[in-house]
Design a protein around this motif. Structure first.
Motif, PDB file in Angstrom:
ATOM      1  N   ASP A 206       0.832  -1.195   0.000  1.00 52.62           N
ATOM      2  CA  ASP A 206       0.000   0.000   0.000  1.00 52.62           C
ATOM      3  C   ASP A 206       0.870   1.251   0.000  1.00 52.62           C
ATOM      4  O   ASP A 206       2.063   1.207   0.281  1.00 52.62           O
TER       5      ASP A 206
ATOM      6  N   TYR B 230      -3.091   0.082  -3.667  1.00 51.94           N
ATOM      7  CA  TYR B 230      -3.902   0.288  -2.459  1.00 51.94           C
ATOM      8  C   TYR B 230      -3.457   1.568  -1.761  1.00 51.94           C
ATOM      9  O   TYR B 230      -2.268   1.870  -1.698  1.00 51.94           O
TER      10      TYR B 230
ATOM     11  N   GLN C 112      -5.348   0.794   3.043  1.00 59.17           N
ATOM     12  CA  GLN C 112      -5.411  -0.519   2.398  1.00 59.17           C
ATOM     13  C   GLN C 112      -6.705  -0.726   1.617  1.00 59.17           C
ATOM     14  O   GLN C 112      -7.219  -1.827   1.493  1.00 59.17           O
TER      15      GLN C 112
ATOM     16  N   TRP D  73      -6.536  -8.620  -0.812  1.00 58.13           N
ATOM     17  CA  TRP D  73      -5.307  -8.592  -1.608  1.00 58.13           C
ATOM     18  C   TRP D  73      -5.201  -9.846  -2.474  1.00 58.13           C
ATOM     19  O   TRP D  73      -4.936  -9.764  -3.669  1.00 58.13           O
TER      20      TRP D  73
ATOM     21  N   GLU E 286      -0.042  -7.921   8.066  1.00 61.51           N
ATOM     22  CA  GLU E 286      -0.993  -7.525   7.033  1.00 61.51           C
ATOM     23  C   GLU E 286      -2.170  -8.489   6.966  1.00 61.51           C
ATOM     24  O   GLU E 286      -2.925  -8.470   5.999  1.00 61.51           O
TER      25      GLU E 286
ATOM     26  N   PHE F 188      -5.737  -7.749   5.716  1.00 55.88           N
ATOM     27  CA  PHE F 188      -5.912  -7.321   4.329  1.00 55.88           C
ATOM     28  C   PHE F 188      -5.690  -8.457   3.328  1.00 55.88           C
ATOM     29  O   PHE F 188      -5.856  -8.272   2.132  1.00 55.88           O
TER      30      PHE F 188
END
Length: 191
Positions: free
Chosen positions: A102, A123, A127, A164, A157, A160
């Motif tokens: 991001d 992103y 995010q 993703w 992360e 996310f």
């Protein structure tokens, strides 16, 4: 090929020609470190040489409150044009690696000028997928299967991962190489 591109350089013709030359030499192309720098460079140099830093100037940090709609569109168009070249040469390409997850963690926050607010990735800082992400999803061509791999380093992360991974699966990625940088979140439960 390193993919540290600017919003207006290199031309897609140069990218296309470079991939073609590698392919003609029998080399499978891996595009590494893909990002698109939207900020101006005061010295006009196009380089990823980390010693080529510049002094901070307010005029070279115009998007501290986010990207205006017209710049978001230009960034989406740029990513689309670049990926059209990649798709054109998909049989000669091994992978495309985006250089970060991001905008908030991009190396371009500190290069070539420390402290600037750059927006080079798919992103944003929260995010959330940007228009360039949406534009790439639209490029998916379901009648063809491309062999694409994503290589990413991550730390904390986990929350996310689903979004993703879904993005890259929609884009045709079928191999993931994920390197954990000492995460202490619940990423294992999501993988």
């Amino acid at each position: 090929m390193q993919g540290h591109y600017l919003i207006d350089y290199p031309s897609t013709k140069l990218i296309d020609d470079a991939i073609k030359k590698y392919a003609d030499a029998g080399v499978m192309v891996m595009v590494t470190e893909l990002d698109v720098d939207v900020l101006p460079r005061s010295n006009g140099r196009v380089t990823a040489d980390i010693s080529a830093t510049q002094e901070y100037q307010e005029k070279n940090n115009p998007y501290t409150k986010g990207l205006p709609d017209e710049v978001n569109k230009k960034l989406a168009d740029r990513y689309t044009d670049i990926f059209k070249v990649f798709l054109k040469h998909s049989k000669d390409m091994y992978s495309v690696t985006v250089w970060g997850l991001d905008d908030g963690t991009s190396w371009l926050i500190g290069f070539p000028v420390r402290g600037r607010t750059n927006h080079p990735l798919l992103y944003d800082r929260q995010q959330k997928a940007k228009p360039c992400y949406d534009a790439l999803v639209k490029l998916k061509q379901p009648q063809k299967k491309y062999f694409l791999a994503v290589c990413a380093i991550f730390k904390n992360e986990g929350k996310f991962f689903v979004e993703w991974l879904n993005y890259y699966l929609l884009a045709g990625v079928d191999h993931f190489y994920l390197y954990n940088n000492f995460s202490d979140d619940n990423y294992r439960e999501l993988l």
